[in-house]
Design a protein around this motif. Structure first.
Motif, mmCIF file in Angstrom:
data_model
loop_
_atom_site.group_PDB
_atom_site.id
_atom_site.type_symbol
_atom_site.label_atom_id
_atom_site.label_comp_id
_atom_site.label_asym_id
_atom_site.label_seq_id
_atom_site.Cartn_x
_atom_site.Cartn_y
_atom_site.Cartn_z
ATOM 1 N N LEU A 60 -0.984 4.091 -3.538
ATOM 2 C CA LEU A 60 -2.370 3.615 -3.411
ATOM 3 C C LEU A 60 -2.941 3.298 -4.796
ATOM 4 C CD1 LEU A 60 -5.190 4.897 -1.113
ATOM 5 C CD2 LEU A 60 -5.609 4.664 -3.563
ATOM 6 N N ARG A 61 -2.703 4.189 -5.753
ATOM 7 C CA ARG A 61 -3.198 3.973 -7.127
ATOM 8 C C ARG A 61 -2.632 2.683 -7.715
ATOM 9 N NH1 ARG A 61 -4.261 8.186 -10.733
ATOM 10 N NH2 ARG A 61 -5.443 9.832 -9.727
ATOM 11 N N ALA A 62 -1.344 2.468 -7.478
ATOM 12 C CA ALA A 62 -0.715 1.254 -8.013
ATOM 13 C C ALA A 62 -1.310 0.015 -7.350
ATOM 14 C CB ALA A 62 0.799 1.314 -7.795
ATOM 15 N N ALA A 63 -1.580 0.111 -6.053
ATOM 16 C CA ALA A 63 -2.087 -1.051 -5.312
ATOM 17 C C ALA A 63 -3.456 -1.493 -5.817
ATOM 18 C CB ALA A 63 -2.147 -0.736 -3.821
ATOM 19 N N ALA A 93 -11.153 1.356 14.121
ATOM 20 C CA ALA A 93 -10.455 0.064 14.045
ATOM 21 C C ALA A 93 -10.869 -0.703 12.785
ATOM 22 C CB ALA A 93 -10.726 -0.755 15.300
ATOM 23 N N SER A 94 -12.169 -0.735 12.488
ATOM 24 C CA SER A 94 -12.583 -1.437 11.265
ATOM 25 C C SER A 94 -12.165 -0.645 10.025
ATOM 26 C CB SER A 94 -14.085 -1.737 11.278
ATOM 27 O OG SER A 94 -14.821 -0.558 11.211
ATOM 28 N N ASN A 95 -12.174 0.687 10.109
ATOM 29 C CA ASN A 95 -11.675 1.493 8.989
ATOM 30 C C ASN A 95 -10.212 1.173 8.691
ATOM 31 O OD1 ASN A 95 -14.128 2.779 8.693
ATOM 32 N ND2 ASN A 95 -13.493 4.660 9.729
ATOM 33 N N ALA A 96 -9.426 0.916 9.734
ATOM 34 C CA ALA A 96 -8.001 0.612 9.540
ATOM 35 C C ALA A 96 -7.829 -0.704 8.793
ATOM 36 C CB ALA A 96 -7.284 0.559 10.887
ATOM 37 N N LYS A 97 -8.639 -1.686 9.141
ATOM 38 C CA LYS A 97 -8.536 -2.981 8.454
ATOM 39 C C LYS A 97 -8.786 -2.807 6.965
ATOM 40 C CE LYS A 97 -9.671 -6.067 12.302
ATOM 41 N NZ LYS A 97 -10.021 -5.041 13.335
ATOM 42 N N PHE A 98 -9.800 -1.989 6.626
ATOM 43 C CA PHE A 98 -10.061 -1.744 5.209
ATOM 44 C C PHE A 98 -8.931 -0.939 4.569
ATOM 45 C CE2 PHE A 98 -11.388 1.239 1.948
ATOM 46 C CZ PHE A 98 -11.685 0.329 0.945
ATOM 47 N N ALA A 99 -8.499 0.109 5.225
ATOM 48 C CA ALA A 99 -7.477 0.994 4.645
ATOM 49 C C ALA A 99 -6.227 0.201 4.263
ATOM 50 C CB ALA A 99 -7.126 2.108 5.633
ATOM 51 N N LEU A 100 -5.870 -0.768 5.091
ATOM 52 C CA LEU A 100 -4.671 -1.576 4.811
ATOM 53 C C LEU A 100 -4.842 -2.434 3.552
ATOM 54 C CD1 LEU A 100 -3.770 -2.525 8.481
ATOM 55 C CD2 LEU A 100 -2.283 -1.268 6.880
ATOM 56 N N THR A 101 -6.087 -2.698 3.134
ATOM 57 C CA THR A 101 -6.288 -3.483 1.912
ATOM 58 C C THR A 101 -6.031 -2.667 0.646
ATOM 59 O OG1 THR A 101 -8.679 -3.039 1.633
ATOM 60 C CG2 THR A 101 -8.059 -4.915 3.061
ATOM 61 N N VAL A 102 -6.200 -1.344 0.708
ATOM 62 C CA VAL A 102 -5.970 -0.524 -0.488
ATOM 63 C C VAL A 102 -4.662 0.256 -0.437
ATOM 64 C CG1 VAL A 102 -8.396 -0.313 -1.158
ATOM 65 C CG2 VAL A 102 -7.421 1.357 0.439
ATOM 66 N N ASP A 103 -4.032 0.299 0.737
ATOM 67 C CA ASP A 103 -2.802 1.096 0.912
ATOM 68 C C ASP A 103 -1.824 0.307 1.782
ATOM 69 O OD1 ASP A 103 -1.213 3.327 0.559
ATOM 70 O OD2 ASP A 103 -2.339 4.602 1.964
ATOM 71 N N PRO A 104 -1.536 -0.952 1.368
ATOM 72 C CA PRO A 104 -0.863 -1.902 2.276
ATOM 73 C C PRO A 104 0.573 -1.516 2.635
ATOM 74 C CG PRO A 104 -1.041 -2.827 0.053
ATOM 75 C CD PRO A 104 -1.849 -1.563 0.065
ATOM 76 N N ASP A 105 1.249 -0.754 1.781
ATOM 77 C CA ASP A 105 2.660 -0.455 2.033
ATOM 78 C C ASP A 105 2.881 0.893 2.717
ATOM 79 O OD1 ASP A 105 3.338 -2.879 0.797
ATOM 80 O OD2 ASP A 105 3.266 -1.920 -1.190
ATOM 81 N N ASN A 106 1.791 1.543 3.143
ATOM 82 C CA ASN A 106 1.881 2.863 3.769
ATOM 83 C C ASN A 106 2.337 2.701 5.230
ATOM 84 O OD1 ASN A 106 1.336 5.289 5.092
ATOM 85 N ND2 ASN A 106 -0.484 5.715 3.854
#
Ligand code: ZN
Ligand code: FE
Length: 263
Positions: free
Chosen positions: A238-241, A183-196
Motif C-alpha cells: 500500500l505504501r509503495a502504491a 461497495a463505494s468503500n471498496a472502489k476507493f480501497a482498490l485505488t490505494v491498494d490495487p494489488d491486494n
C-alpha cells in the motif's frame, strides 16, 4: 425493513436496516435474556423487530451524537423504555443519559461484560462498545466495513490512534459499523491498494452480496485487517502504491484519509 441475524452459543446479534443506509443492532445475552439496542436511527424498524421476536429492551447504547444515530430514541422509548447509555463527554448533545460512560469503563448486559473505548475522530466523544464474550464490537462511524468515518471533528492523528485500539481486538470480532457504505468503500480501497488479492476478492463478494440484497455489515476484524486501507498504513505494498514508502504510519493514514475525502 430487512434484518440479518448471527447466532452464537451465548448471544444473538441482529442487524437492522434503518433509514436509507444506516444500521442499528440488537445484542441478546442468551443466559439472562437481556437485550441491548445499539443506536436508534429510526423507531419503526426496531420496534417491529422487537415485536416479531417478543423481546423488550434492557439497555440502549448510543455511539455518538449525529442525528442518524439518535433521532429515534424518543419515539422508540414510548413503546420500549430502557436506560440510555452514552459518552459522558457527549452528554450535552445526546438525549438525557441514565448512564454516562468514559474510556476504560466496563458495564454488564446480563452476564456480558461491555468495554467502553473512546474512538474520537469522526466526532469528539464517539465511543465504541466492545463485548468480548459476544465477539462483537459496535463501532458505528469509527471503524467501518472497508472504511472509517469522515473526520468531522477530530484530527487524522486522533482517528489513527482510535483505529489502532480497535485493530488490537481478536481476529474473530464482528465489527458492527453504522452504515452500508461498503461497495463505494471498496472502489476507493482498490485505488490505494490495487494489488491486494484479499481486497480484490472481497470487492467481488461485496458486489455479490449487494446484488442479492444482503448486508455487508457486520464484518470480521480479520478481514478488515487484511483489506481495509485505513488499518493498513504499515503495509509495504500500500505504501509503495501511494509513493510513501518512508513515511510514518500516521502520515500514510492521513494521506489515505485525504484521498478518500476527494474520491
Ligand atoms: Zn456519524
Ligand atoms: Fe452515521
Amino acid at each position: 425493513m430487512p434484518s440479518e441475524t448471527i447466532e452464537t452459543d451465548s448471544h444473538t446479534l441482529v442487524t437492522i436496516a434503518c433509514l436509507s443506509d444506516n444500521y442499528a443492532f440488537l445484542l441478546r445475552d442468551k443466559v439472562t435474556g437481556d437485550v441491548a439496542l445499539i443506536d436508534v436511527p429510526e423507531a419503526a424498524p426496531i420496534a417491529s423487530e422487537l415485536a416479531t421476536r417478543g423481546w423488550t429492551l434492557s439497555q440502549i447504547w448510543l455511539t455518538h451524537h449525529h442525528p442518524d444515530h439518535i433521532q429515534g430514541v424518543d419515539e422508540l422509548c414510548v413503546q420500549y423504555p430502557a436506560p440510555l447509555y452514552g459518552a459522558a463527554a457527549d452528554a450535552h448533545r445526546l438525549p438525557a443519559l441514565d448512564v454516562a460512560l468514559n474510556e476504560g469503563d466496563t458495564f454488564m448486559l446480563g452476564e456480558t461484560p461491555v468495554h467502553v473505548i473512546d474512538v474520537s475522530g469522526h466526532t469528539i466523544g464517539h465511543i465504541a462498545l466492545y463485548a468480548p464474550t459476544a465477539k462483537a464490537a459496535f463501532t458505528a462511524d469509527s471503524l467501518m466495513a472497508l472504511g472509517c468515518g469522515r473526520l468531522f471533528e477530530g484530527t487524522p492523528a486522533q482517528m489513527h490512534a482510535s483505529l489502532s485500539k480497535m485493530a488490537a481486538w481478536p481476529d474473530d470480532t464482528f465489527i458492527c459499523s453504522g452504515h452500508e457504505y461498503t461497495a463505494s468503500n471498496a472502489k476507493f480501497a482498490l485505488t490505494v491498494d490495487p494489488d491486494n488479492a484479499a481486497l480484490q476478492h472481497r470487492a467481488r463478494d461485496i458486489d455479490t452480496a449487494r446484488a442479492g440484497g444482503k448486508f455487508t455489515v457486520p464484518s470480521l476484524l480479520s478481514l478488515e485487517r487484511a483489506t481495509n486501507p485505513f488499518l493498513r498504513s504499515d503495509d509495504p505494498a500500500l505504501r509503495a502504491a501511494i509513493n510513501m514508502t518512508d513515511a510514518t504510519d500516521a502520515e500514510v493514514f492521513t494521506e489515505v484519509r485525504a484521498r478518500k475525502d476527494r474520491f
